[in-house]
Design a protein around this motif. Structure first.
Motif, PDB file in Angstrom:
ATOM      1  N   GLU A  66     -36.726  15.439  -8.940  1.00 43.12           N
ATOM      2  CA  GLU A  66     -35.585  15.556  -9.859  1.00 43.12           C
ATOM      3  C   GLU A  66     -34.295  15.212  -9.123  1.00 43.12           C
ATOM      4  OE1 GLU A  66     -35.846  16.385 -13.090  1.00 43.12           O
ATOM      5  OE2 GLU A  66     -38.020  16.508 -12.819  1.00 43.12           O
ATOM      6  N   GLY A  67     -33.317  14.773  -9.872  1.00 43.53           N
ATOM      7  CA  GLY A  67     -31.973  14.624  -9.314  1.00 43.53           C
ATOM      8  C   GLY A  67     -31.778  13.342  -8.525  1.00 43.53           C
ATOM      9  N   ALA A  68     -30.578  13.248  -7.969  1.00 38.13           N
ATOM     10  CA  ALA A  68     -30.184  12.013  -7.287  1.00 38.13           C
ATOM     11  C   ALA A  68     -30.949  11.842  -5.984  1.00 38.13           C
ATOM     12  CB  ALA A  68     -28.687  12.055  -6.995  1.00 38.13           C
ATOM     13  N   VAL A  69     -31.134  10.582  -5.612  1.00 41.91           N
ATOM     14  CA  VAL A  69     -31.749  10.250  -4.324  1.00 41.91           C
ATOM     15  C   VAL A  69     -30.647   9.687  -3.423  1.00 41.91           C
ATOM     16  CG1 VAL A  69     -33.439   8.766  -3.183  1.00 41.91           C
ATOM     17  CG2 VAL A  69     -34.002   9.842  -5.359  1.00 41.91           C
ATOM     18  N   THR A  70     -30.671  10.151  -2.195  1.00 43.40           N
ATOM     19  CA  THR A  70     -29.722   9.643  -1.199  1.00 43.40           C
ATOM     20  C   THR A  70     -30.517   9.207   0.028  1.00 43.40           C
ATOM     21  OG1 THR A  70     -29.519  11.826  -0.227  1.00 43.40           O
ATOM     22  CG2 THR A  70     -27.895  11.248  -1.923  1.00 43.40           C
ATOM     23  N   ILE A  71     -29.855   8.489   0.924  1.00 46.82           N
ATOM     24  CA  ILE A  71     -30.522   8.129   2.182  1.00 46.82           C
ATOM     25  C   ILE A  71     -30.891   9.418   2.930  1.00 46.82           C
ATOM     26  CG2 ILE A  71     -30.213   7.000   4.427  1.00 46.82           C
ATOM     27  CD1 ILE A  71     -30.563   5.063   1.982  1.00 46.82           C
ATOM     28  N   GLU A  72     -30.008  10.405   2.883  1.00 51.04           N
ATOM     29  CA  GLU A  72     -30.292  11.668   3.585  1.00 51.04           C
ATOM     30  C   GLU A  72     -31.528  12.345   2.980  1.00 51.04           C
ATOM     31  OE1 GLU A  72     -27.315  10.638   2.561  1.00 51.04           O
ATOM     32  OE2 GLU A  72     -26.436  10.297   4.552  1.00 51.04           O
ATOM     33  N   ARG A  73     -31.672  12.254   1.657  1.00 55.93           N
ATOM     34  CA  ARG A  73     -32.844  12.883   1.028  1.00 55.93           C
ATOM     35  C   ARG A  73     -34.119  12.155   1.439  1.00 55.93           C
ATOM     36  NH1 ARG A  73     -33.705  14.149  -5.381  1.00 55.93           N
ATOM     37  NH2 ARG A  73     -35.215  15.826  -5.111  1.00 55.93           N
ATOM     38  N   ALA A 102     -34.496   5.701   8.865  1.00 53.49           N
ATOM     39  CA  ALA A 102     -35.091   5.944  10.179  1.00 53.49           C
ATOM     40  C   ALA A 102     -34.177   6.729  11.098  1.00 53.49           C
ATOM     41  CB  ALA A 102     -35.450   4.603  10.832  1.00 53.49           C
ATOM     42  N   HIS A 103     -32.867   6.460  11.057  1.00 57.59           N
ATOM     43  CA  HIS A 103     -32.058   7.128  12.075  1.00 57.59           C
ATOM     44  C   HIS A 103     -31.129   8.221  11.550  1.00 57.59           C
ATOM     45  CE1 HIS A 103     -29.542   3.585  11.221  1.00 57.59           C
ATOM     46  NE2 HIS A 103     -28.559   4.062  11.931  1.00 57.59           N
ATOM     47  N   THR A 104     -31.516   8.787  10.414  1.00 61.43           N
ATOM     48  CA  THR A 104     -30.667   9.829   9.834  1.00 61.43           C
ATOM     49  C   THR A 104     -30.977  11.219  10.405  1.00 61.43           C
ATOM     50  OG1 THR A 104     -30.373   8.498   7.872  1.00 61.43           O
ATOM     51  CG2 THR A 104     -29.937  10.818   7.613  1.00 61.43           C
ATOM     52  N   HIS A 105     -32.179  11.409  10.963  1.00 60.85           N
ATOM     53  CA  HIS A 105     -32.530  12.709  11.567  1.00 60.85           C
ATOM     54  C   HIS A 105     -32.802  12.502  13.050  1.00 60.85           C
ATOM     55  CE1 HIS A 105     -32.835  16.069   8.829  1.00 60.85           C
ATOM     56  NE2 HIS A 105     -33.234  15.249   7.878  1.00 60.85           N
ATOM     57  N   PRO A 106     -31.759  12.445  13.888  1.00 62.20           N
ATOM     58  CA  PRO A 106     -31.955  12.082  15.296  1.00 62.20           C
ATOM     59  C   PRO A 106     -32.979  12.958  16.028  1.00 62.20           C
ATOM     60  CG  PRO A 106     -29.626  12.472  14.819  1.00 62.20           C
ATOM     61  CD  PRO A 106     -30.370  12.736  13.554  1.00 62.20           C
ATOM     62  N   GLU A 107     -33.097  14.214  15.632  1.00 62.13           N
ATOM     63  CA  GLU A 107     -34.018  15.110  16.352  1.00 62.13           C
ATOM     64  C   GLU A 107     -35.478  14.711  16.139  1.00 62.13           C
ATOM     65  OE1 GLU A 107     -32.598  15.770  13.535  1.00 62.13           O
ATOM     66  OE2 GLU A 107     -33.974  16.885  12.247  1.00 62.13           O
ATOM     67  N   LYS A 108     -35.727  13.858  15.161  1.00 62.21           N
ATOM     68  CA  LYS A 108     -37.100  13.438  14.865  1.00 62.21           C
ATOM     69  C   LYS A 108     -37.438  12.091  15.501  1.00 62.21           C
ATOM     70  CE  LYS A 108     -38.489  16.748  12.162  1.00 62.21           C
ATOM     71  NZ  LYS A 108     -39.574  17.604  12.656  1.00 62.21           N
ATOM     72  N   VAL A 109     -36.485  11.510  16.211  1.00 63.29           N
ATOM     73  CA  VAL A 109     -36.633  10.118  16.634  1.00 63.29           C
ATOM     74  C   VAL A 109     -36.767  10.008  18.155  1.00 63.29           C
ATOM     75  CG1 VAL A 109     -35.615   7.829  16.509  1.00 63.29           C
ATOM     76  CG2 VAL A 109     -35.146   9.466  14.693  1.00 63.29           C
ATOM     77  N   LYS A 110     -37.885   9.443  18.593  1.00 68.98           N
ATOM     78  CA  LYS A 110     -38.032   9.159  20.034  1.00 68.98           C
ATOM     79  C   LYS A 110     -37.449   7.795  20.370  1.00 68.98           C
ATOM     80  CE  LYS A 110     -41.806  11.768  21.921  1.00 68.98           C
ATOM     81  NZ  LYS A 110     -43.100  12.078  21.308  1.00 68.98           N
ATOM     82  N   ALA A 111     -37.655   6.859  19.480  1.00 69.35           N
ATOM     83  CA  ALA A 111     -37.104   5.508  19.647  1.00 69.35           C
ATOM     84  C   ALA A 111     -37.029   4.891  18.258  1.00 69.35           C
ATOM     85  CB  ALA A 111     -37.995   4.679  20.565  1.00 69.35           C
ATOM     86  N   LEU A 112     -36.149   3.915  18.122  1.00 72.66           N
ATOM     87  CA  LEU A 112     -35.887   3.330  16.799  1.00 72.66           C
ATOM     88  C   LEU A 112     -36.168   1.833  16.793  1.00 72.66           C
ATOM     89  CD1 LEU A 112     -32.376   4.620  15.685  1.00 72.66           C
ATOM     90  CD2 LEU A 112     -34.528   4.912  14.441  1.00 72.66           C
ATOM     91  N   ILE A 113     -36.868   1.393  15.761  1.00 74.87           N
ATOM     92  CA  ILE A 113     -37.041  -0.046  15.558  1.00 74.87           C
ATOM     93  C   ILE A 113     -36.468  -0.339  14.170  1.00 74.87           C
ATOM     94  CG2 ILE A 113     -38.687  -1.955  15.443  1.00 74.87           C
ATOM     95  CD1 ILE A 113     -40.582  -0.098  17.136  1.00 74.87           C
ATOM     96  N   LEU A 114     -35.391  -1.085  14.138  1.00 77.37           N
ATOM     97  CA  LEU A 114     -34.656  -1.305  12.889  1.00 77.37           C
ATOM     98  C   LEU A 114     -34.821  -2.768  12.486  1.00 77.37           C
ATOM     99  CD1 LEU A 114     -31.402   0.635  13.887  1.00 77.37           C
ATOM    100  CD2 LEU A 114     -33.428   1.521  12.733  1.00 77.37           C
ATOM    101  N   CYS A 115     -35.533  -3.004  11.396  1.00 74.04           N
ATOM    102  CA  CYS A 115     -35.878  -4.377  10.973  1.00 74.04           C
ATOM    103  C   CYS A 115     -35.038  -4.763   9.753  1.00 74.04           C
ATOM    104  CB  CYS A 115     -37.347  -4.465  10.588  1.00 74.04           C
ATOM    105  SG  CYS A 115     -38.468  -3.723  11.771  1.00 74.04           S
ATOM    106  N   GLY A 116     -34.453  -5.950   9.788  1.00 69.11           N
ATOM    107  CA  GLY A 116     -33.620  -6.384   8.662  1.00 69.11           C
ATOM    108  C   GLY A 116     -32.615  -5.300   8.311  1.00 69.11           C
ATOM    109  N   ALA A 117     -31.954  -4.789   9.360  1.00 64.45           N
ATOM    110  CA  ALA A 117     -31.205  -3.529   9.236  1.00 64.45           C
ATOM    111  C   ALA A 117     -29.710  -3.755   9.192  1.00 64.45           C
ATOM    112  CB  ALA A 117     -31.536  -2.644  10.443  1.00 64.45           C
ATOM    113  N   LEU A 118     -29.032  -2.933   8.433  1.00 65.10           N
ATOM    114  CA  LEU A 118     -27.571  -2.866   8.454  1.00 65.10           C
ATOM    115  C   LEU A 118     -27.190  -1.391   8.395  1.00 65.10           C
ATOM    116  CD1 LEU A 118     -26.731  -5.613   5.780  1.00 65.10           C
ATOM    117  CD2 LEU A 118     -26.608  -5.844   8.275  1.00 65.10           C
TER     118      LEU A 118
END
Ligand SMILES: O=C(O)CC1=CCC(=O)O1
Length: 259
Positions: A66-73, A102-118
């Motif tokens: 239900e409700g709005a979707v955000t990148i944070e959600r 991918a990079h909104t929750h830094p504590e969950k990230v060991k390394a980031l691979i950002l494809c076609g990313a802005l």
């Protein structure tokens, strides 16, 4: 297990090649896709990683809630899904919208691979126009343009069945889920976060990407401390479909360095 409930929605996920000694690699989808887009990369990486695949909220077999979707959600969903599979953190590989998630929750990230990313996709009025178009005419009205953004002309000519299949995939996404994520993209801006990324990061883009400009992805890589940048030749936006060999080689080499 293939399904789990997170907050108010059911999520479709798979863990492939799980082994305690393998690093966890989580893939996060682009707008209008489900986790089948990663298949050709996954088959190449399965002995090296424990791989998490899932359909984002409002996509594939996952529910919208239900409700709005955000990148944070979307990012909260991923964080909770990592908890569900008993993993505190992962190498996270996101494509397009998935790169924001991918990079909104830094504590969950060991390394980031950002494809076609802005850090921010497009102008708010473009997303409002896309939402109005989907509300009026469905996703199908966009599908041919999306195929031109996702795949190079050469790939479309040589692989018409694949393109028809991925066209089916996008037009069969739930309209409400697609619209909700368009709104998340309209409102999502991680520009301020880029400079704060503190894990090894790799930005990848196809030189013929029709959805994002390679130079903008290179600028994102410059904004992220220590980030590497890879340009894949003869590839458009849907990198895991069009360039699975190159993608899996790049991911493996990066993970070797990042570990
Ligand atoms: O659908 C598009 O135009 C390209 C895109 C932007 C964010 C995303 O996930 O896909």
């Amino acid at each position: 297990m293939q399904f789990t409930r997170i907050d108010d929605a059911v999520f479709h996920y798979q863990v492939i090649g799980a082994a305690p000694d393998r690093p966890v690699l989580a893939f996060v989808n682009a707008l209008g896709t489900d986790f089948r887009i990663w298949r050709d990369v996954v088959v190449r990486l399965v002995g090296r990683f424990s791989i998490l695949l899932y359909d984002a909220r409002g996509h594939g077999l996952s529910g919208s809630g239900e409700g709005a979707v955000t990148i944070e959600r979307h990012a909260d969903d991923l964080a909770q899904l990592l908890d569900v599979i008993g993993k505190g953190s992962a190498i996270i590989c996101g494509l397009s919208m998935g790169s924001l998630v991918a990079h909104t929750h830094p504590e969950k990230v060991k390394a980031l691979i950002l494809c076609g990313a802005l850090a921010r996709f497009g102008e708010p009025e473009d997303w409002d126009a896309r939402i109005a178009s989907v509300e009026a005419n469905g996703i199908e009205a966009l599908a041919d343009t999306l195929m031109e953004h996702w795949f190079t002309e050469g790939f479309r000519v040589d692989n018409p069945a694949d393109v028809a299949g991925y066209r089916n995939m996008v037009i069969r996404q739930p309209g409400a889920g697609y619209i909700a994520s368009c709104a998340a993209l309209r409102d999502g801006d991680l520009t301020a976060l880029s400079g704060e990324v503190a894990v090894p990061t790799l930005c990848i883009v196809g030189d013929k990407d029709g959805a994002v400009s390679p130079s903008a992805v290179a600028n994102l890589a410059r904004a992220i401390p220590g980030a590497r940048f890879e340009l894949i030749k003869n590839a458009a936006h849907m990198l895991p479909v069009e360039s699975p060999d190159t993608m899996s080689d790049i991911i493996t080499a990066f993970a070797d360095l990042a570990e």
